[in-house]
Structure formats: structure tokens, C-alpha cells
Design an enzyme around this catalytic site. Structure first.
Site, mmCIF file in Angstrom:
data_model
loop_
_atom_site.group_PDB
_atom_site.id
_atom_site.type_symbol
_atom_site.label_atom_id
_atom_site.label_comp_id
_atom_site.label_asym_id
_atom_site.label_seq_id
_atom_site.Cartn_x
_atom_site.Cartn_y
_atom_site.Cartn_z
ATOM 1 N N GLY A 157 -6.553 -43.827 -31.530
ATOM 2 C CA GLY A 157 -5.415 -43.983 -30.633
ATOM 3 C C GLY A 157 -5.230 -42.712 -29.828
ATOM 4 O O GLY A 157 -6.032 -41.774 -29.949
ATOM 5 N N TYR B 7 -9.237 -36.752 -36.760
ATOM 6 C CA TYR B 7 -10.018 -37.717 -35.954
ATOM 7 C C TYR B 7 -11.265 -37.021 -35.401
ATOM 8 O O TYR B 7 -12.377 -37.561 -35.444
ATOM 9 C CB TYR B 7 -9.116 -38.250 -34.835
ATOM 10 C CG TYR B 7 -9.798 -39.046 -33.749
ATOM 11 C CD1 TYR B 7 -10.127 -40.388 -33.929
ATOM 12 C CD2 TYR B 7 -10.086 -38.464 -32.504
ATOM 13 C CE1 TYR B 7 -10.731 -41.122 -32.911
ATOM 14 C CE2 TYR B 7 -10.679 -39.194 -31.492
ATOM 15 C CZ TYR B 7 -11.011 -40.518 -31.693
ATOM 16 O OH TYR B 7 -11.607 -41.240 -30.681
HETATM 17 P P1 NAD Z 1 -10.044 -49.561 -29.375
HETATM 18 O O1 NAD Z 1 -9.082 -49.175 -30.451
HETATM 19 O O2 NAD Z 1 -9.545 -50.400 -28.254
HETATM 20 O O3 NAD Z 1 -11.301 -50.307 -30.022
HETATM 21 C C1 NAD Z 1 -11.762 -50.048 -31.326
HETATM 22 C C2 NAD Z 1 -11.880 -51.380 -32.022
HETATM 23 O O4 NAD Z 1 -12.378 -51.164 -33.366
HETATM 24 C C3 NAD Z 1 -10.530 -52.107 -32.171
HETATM 25 O O5 NAD Z 1 -10.564 -53.357 -31.527
HETATM 26 C C4 NAD Z 1 -10.360 -52.240 -33.667
HETATM 27 O O6 NAD Z 1 -9.738 -53.456 -34.077
HETATM 28 C C5 NAD Z 1 -11.801 -52.163 -34.163
HETATM 29 N N1 NAD Z 1 -11.839 -51.805 -35.577
HETATM 30 C C6 NAD Z 1 -11.148 -50.827 -36.198
HETATM 31 N N2 NAD Z 1 -11.390 -50.851 -37.509
HETATM 32 C C7 NAD Z 1 -12.257 -51.866 -37.719
HETATM 33 C C8 NAD Z 1 -12.859 -52.404 -38.883
HETATM 34 N N3 NAD Z 1 -12.608 -51.888 -40.103
HETATM 35 N N4 NAD Z 1 -13.699 -53.445 -38.757
HETATM 36 C C9 NAD Z 1 -13.934 -53.991 -37.526
HETATM 37 N N5 NAD Z 1 -13.381 -53.532 -36.391
HETATM 38 C C10 NAD Z 1 -12.555 -52.478 -36.492
HETATM 39 O O7 NAD Z 1 -10.692 -48.219 -28.844
HETATM 40 P P2 NAD Z 1 -11.603 -47.946 -27.564
HETATM 41 O O8 NAD Z 1 -10.784 -47.161 -26.615
HETATM 42 O O9 NAD Z 1 -12.264 -49.187 -27.127
HETATM 43 O O10 NAD Z 1 -12.680 -46.944 -28.204
HETATM 44 C C11 NAD Z 1 -13.954 -47.379 -28.630
HETATM 45 C C12 NAD Z 1 -14.660 -46.216 -29.321
HETATM 46 O O11 NAD Z 1 -14.760 -45.111 -28.429
HETATM 47 C C13 NAD Z 1 -13.961 -45.687 -30.575
HETATM 48 O O12 NAD Z 1 -14.938 -45.315 -31.509
HETATM 49 C C14 NAD Z 1 -13.241 -44.461 -30.084
HETATM 50 O O13 NAD Z 1 -13.003 -43.523 -31.106
HETATM 51 C C15 NAD Z 1 -14.221 -43.941 -29.059
HETATM 52 N N6 NAD Z 1 -13.558 -43.101 -28.051
HETATM 53 C C16 NAD Z 1 -12.680 -43.681 -27.172
HETATM 54 C C17 NAD Z 1 -12.030 -42.883 -26.240
HETATM 55 C C18 NAD Z 1 -11.047 -43.451 -25.274
HETATM 56 O O14 NAD Z 1 -10.463 -42.684 -24.508
HETATM 57 N N7 NAD Z 1 -10.824 -44.761 -25.247
HETATM 58 C C19 NAD Z 1 -12.308 -41.507 -26.179
HETATM 59 C C20 NAD Z 1 -13.195 -40.955 -27.094
HETATM 60 C C21 NAD Z 1 -13.847 -41.774 -28.020
HETATM 61 N N1 GDD Z 2 -0.263 -40.891 -25.120
HETATM 62 C C1 GDD Z 2 0.643 -40.233 -24.390
HETATM 63 N N2 GDD Z 2 1.804 -40.848 -24.051
HETATM 64 N N3 GDD Z 2 0.380 -38.962 -24.014
HETATM 65 C C2 GDD Z 2 1.300 -38.324 -23.267
HETATM 66 C C3 GDD Z 2 2.510 -38.910 -22.870
HETATM 67 C C4 GDD Z 2 2.791 -40.243 -23.289
HETATM 68 O O1 GDD Z 2 3.815 -40.832 -23.000
HETATM 69 N N4 GDD Z 2 3.220 -38.008 -22.139
HETATM 70 C C5 GDD Z 2 2.464 -36.924 -22.073
HETATM 71 N N5 GDD Z 2 1.316 -37.079 -22.766
HETATM 72 C C6 GDD Z 2 0.306 -36.041 -22.966
HETATM 73 C C7 GDD Z 2 -0.038 -35.782 -24.439
HETATM 74 O O2 GDD Z 2 0.955 -34.966 -25.027
HETATM 75 C C8 GDD Z 2 -1.378 -35.061 -24.289
HETATM 76 O O3 GDD Z 2 -1.168 -33.685 -24.118
HETATM 77 C C9 GDD Z 2 -1.967 -35.667 -23.007
HETATM 78 O O4 GDD Z 2 -0.909 -36.413 -22.365
HETATM 79 C C10 GDD Z 2 -3.128 -36.602 -23.239
HETATM 80 O O5 GDD Z 2 -2.741 -37.514 -24.256
HETATM 81 P P1 GDD Z 2 -3.642 -38.777 -24.660
HETATM 82 O O6 GDD Z 2 -4.196 -39.399 -23.446
HETATM 83 O O7 GDD Z 2 -2.790 -39.647 -25.539
HETATM 84 O O8 GDD Z 2 -4.755 -38.187 -25.619
HETATM 85 P P2 GDD Z 2 -5.781 -36.941 -25.567
HETATM 86 O O9 GDD Z 2 -6.395 -36.745 -24.222
HETATM 87 O O10 GDD Z 2 -5.120 -35.754 -26.141
HETATM 88 O O11 GDD Z 2 -6.882 -37.497 -26.562
HETATM 89 C C11 GDD Z 2 -7.486 -38.742 -26.228
HETATM 90 O O12 GDD Z 2 -8.753 -38.562 -25.685
HETATM 91 C C12 GDD Z 2 -9.775 -38.313 -26.595
HETATM 92 C C13 GDD Z 2 -11.065 -38.127 -25.856
HETATM 93 O O13 GDD Z 2 -10.955 -37.227 -24.810
HETATM 94 C C14 GDD Z 2 -7.417 -39.669 -27.411
HETATM 95 O O14 GDD Z 2 -7.492 -41.015 -26.963
HETATM 96 C C15 GDD Z 2 -8.512 -39.513 -28.361
HETATM 97 O O15 GDD Z 2 -8.520 -40.607 -29.290
HETATM 98 C C16 GDD Z 2 -9.822 -39.463 -27.595
HETATM 99 O O16 GDD Z 2 -10.890 -39.306 -28.482
#
Ligand code: NAD
Ligand code: GDD
Length: 328
Positions: free
Chosen positions: A78, A151
């Protein structure tokens, strides 16, 4: 010619859903697996298994053939509100590590060579991301390791796991480090949403003349990659001879307040920003695309604003649809 096959783990999620569409458009037979269907769009997968990848028996049953391509995107993940509060650390580490251990080993036992693994920019050391104007996320800056979240530590462990299977078991896994991916059909409410979707939701819901809450002082920086470009980079990496790890992200760094201002301008509303305390994560982060450009001869280039316009339009539409359903 026989039809190519792909397995997408996490196909009910944001990136997985988009990836399935892409693979179908290329003519693949696709199996998706997830705990749930995607909330926002019907799946285009030929076969969609609702199953828990923490269970070895489930993993063995979905990895029942030699898929040409396997994409492992399933994770407990998340945005800042989910991974930086500390409350979900044990679940995030246990759930995601178990999925990776199971999926990779099942693929090895089926003699599948190519598995894509989605790591994250969250694995980079905190000490290189203290200056919001000058973060260092070059791939070779990963060690000495010091991610700021559990994470990120799990992602680092799993990167090493995939690369160890390459070395010891002759696999050809590919590892990407995604930098904050955004776009339509992503999570935009409920606590797991990331900044682009959260800010679109807040602006879409705000009255003209009011304010929206933005966590932190808003001077922290990030870069955001549109999901179509993420999928493009993902398939290119899997099909290349480069194992990574490599950044898949945008180099268009922006402060969070400027991102909020961009969304406000797209909305056409008169809204101010109220910076409040909240989970912030690292102070600055930006993708470094020198390695991907060198090894894949490709890097994303779509301007952030183009993707934010599409994302704001989609989230506004979702909010309007829900409003209309309630009124009916
Ligand atoms: P997402 O949460 O939308 O998708 C991940 C999916 O994995 C979900 O649908 C969830 O239900 C499924 N899942 C979780 N636990 C499971 C389990 N035990 N069995 C089967 N399914 C399961 O996330 P996303 O944004 O699509 O991200 C996909 C991948 O990319 C993840 O590994 C995430 O860590 C990585 N990633 C995403 C971002 C981003 O900004 N979206 C950034 C860096 C890395
Ligand atoms: N989510 C969120 N919601 N973030 C906010 C908000 C809000 O309402 N307002 C400000 N922010 C700020 C957070 O405090 C953080 O400093 C910045 O926006 C970015 O937040 P996110 O987009 O939630 O996450 P991130 O960039 O710190 O980390 C994400 O990116 C990674 C990869 O680059 C996460 O999604 C990680 O799971 C992912 O791996």
C-alpha cells in the site's frame, strides 16, 4: 505456431490487471491468480483463479505447466498510510515473503525459467534519500542496505531470493524496482492508496473555495510512473537478456505540494492546501534511468501531467458513478 502462455500472480490488483490486458492484446493465453477479482474492471484473463499464494498447494495447482512468462506481482502492499505506520509490518513481511518463496520454488520445480519480480524503490537506503532535491536511487546505491520500512526490507530479501535461484538453479528471473506507479483502476480509497490517487480523490470531493489535507510539509519529493509505461518496461525487461535489478520509474521529480497543485489545476477548482502531520516515508526519491536506458535502450517519457489528467478523470468518474447509484 503454438499460443504463448503467461501466469500473472496478483492479477486482481492494479498493475496485474493492466498487465493481463496487455498480454491478451499480444495474443497470450493468460491465467491470473489473486485473492480477489479486480474491483474496477472485469478481468480479460482466460482463466482466473481465486486463491491464496501463501498456500503451497494453491501455488502448485496454478503453476501446473511450463508457462512461457510468469509475472509475480502479488504482495501485501500500500501507500505511505499503509507501509509507514508500522502497524502492518509483520503481515507485510510474512505475507509477501511467503508468496515469493512459494511462487519461485514452484516455478523452479516446473522447470520454468523466466519469472518477473516486482521489487520497489522502497528498498533503497534511507540515508541516500534525505535531501529532497538530490536523492540517489542509482541501482548500485542499494548497499550497504538501510531501507526505511519493513516493506522495503522484504523487497530486498526477495530480490536476493530470485537472483539466488538464477545463480544456483539456472533460472532467468528478472527483477525491477518500481517507483510509485499510478493510473486508472488503481486503489484510490480505503487506506492503501498512494499520493496521486489520494490527492485526486481529495480534490474531486472538495468544494470550490475549500482546502485539502496533504501529509507533511509537502516539500518531500517523489516521481510517479504511469501504469502503461510500467507495463511496457515490465514486458521489455522480462523478454530481455538483462536480469536487473533495474529501476522502472519516471525521472520527473516533483514535490507533493506541487503534485497537489497540479491536480487542483486539472480540476479547475479554487482549492488551497492544508499541510498536516501524517506518515511521510523518505524525504526525497526519484528514479535514476541511466541503467535501463543503457541495457534496454528504453526509458519512460510520458509527462506526469498527461497521466494525472487521465487519473483525475477516472477517479472523478468513479465518485460521480457512486453518487448517482446512491441517488437512484
Ligand atoms: P495491488 O495491491 O493493486 O496488487 C497486488 C495484488 O496482490 C492484490 O490484488 C492482492 O489481492 C494480491 N495478493 C496479495 N496477497 C495475496 C495472496 N496471498 N495470494 C494471492 N494474491 C495476493 O498492488 P500493485 O500496485 O498492482 O503492485 C503490484 C506489485 O508491484 C506489488 O508487488 C508491489 O509491491 C509492487 N510495487 C508497486 C508499486 C506501485 O506504486 N504500485 C511500487 C513499487 C512496487
Ligand atoms: N498516500 C498518501 N495520501 N500520501 C500522501 C498524502 C495522502 O493523502 N498526502 C501527502 N502524502 C505524501 C506521503 O506523506 C509521502 O511523503 C508521499 O506523499 C508519497 O506517498 P505515497 O505515494 O503513499 O507512497 P511513497 O512514494 O512514499 O511509497 C510508495 O511508492 C513505493 C515505490 O516508489 C508506496 O506505494 C510503496 O508501496 C511503493 O513501493
Amino acid at each position: 505456431m503454438t499460443q504463448k502462455t503467461a501466469l500473472v500472480c496478483g492479477a486482481g490488483g492494479f498493475i496485474g490487471g493492466h498487465l493481463v490486458k496487455r498480454l491478451k492484446s499480444e495474443g497470450f493465453w493468460v491465467r491470473g491468480v489473486d485473492l480477489k477479482f479486480n474491483e474496477h474492471a472485469d478481468t480479460e484473463a482466460d482463466d482466473f483463479v481465486i486463491g491464496d499464494l501463501r498456500e503451497q498447494s494453491v501455488v502448485r495447482s496454478v503453476v501446473d505447466r511450463r508457462f512461457d512468462e510468469v509475472y509475480q506481482l502479488a504482495a501485501d502492499m500500500g501507500g505511505a498510510g499503509y507501509i509507514f505506520t508500522g502497524e502492518n509490518d509483520a503481515n507485510v513481511m510474512h505475507n509477501s515473503a511467503t508468496i515469493n518463496l512459494n511462487v519461485l520454488d514452484a516455478c523452479h520445480k516446473r522447470n520454468i525459467k523466466r519469472v518477473f519480480y516486482s521489487s520497489s524503490a522502497c528498498m533503497y537506503p534511507e540515508h541516500n534519500q534525505l535531501d529532497p532535491d538530490n536523492p540517489n536511487c542509482a541501482e548500485d546505491s542499494a548497499y550497504p542496505a538501510n531501507p526505511d520500512s519493513e516493506y522495503g526490507w522484504e523487497k530486498l530479501f526477495s530480490e536476493r531470493l530470485y537472483l539466488a535461484y538464477n545463480r544456483n538453479h539456472g533460472m532467468e528471473c528478472r527483477v525491477a524496482r518500481y517507483h510509485n506507479i499510478f493510473g486508472p483502476e488503481g486503489t484510490w480509497e480505503g487506506g492503501k492508496e498512494k499520493a496521486p490517487a489520494a490527492l485526486c480523490r481529495k480534490v474531486a470531493l472538495a468544494e470550490d473555495g475549500s482546502n485539502i489535507e496533504v501529509w507533511g510539509d509537502g516539500l518531500q519529493t517523489r516521481s510517479f510512473l504511469y501504469v502503461d509505461e510500467c507495463v511496457e518496461g515490465t514486458t521489455r525487461l522480462l523478454r530481455s537478456e538483462f536480469e536487473g535489478p533495474v529501476n522502472i520509474g519516471s525521472e520527473e521529480m516533483i514535490s507533493i505540494n506541487d503534485l497537489a497543485k497540479m491536480v487542483i489545476a486539472i480540476s479547475g477548482k479554487d482549492i488551497t492546501i492544508n499541510n498536516i502531520p501524517g506518515p511521510e516515508g523518505v524525504r526525497g526519491r526519484n528514479s535514476d534511468n541511466r541503467l535501463i536506458a543503457e541495457r534496454l535502450n528504453w526509458a519512460p517519457e510520458q509527462p506526469l501531467k498527461t497521466g494525472m489528467e487521465k487519473t483525475f478523470g477516472w477517479i472523478s468518474g468513479e465518485i460521480a458513478r457512486r453518487h448517482n447509484q446512491k441517488a437512484a
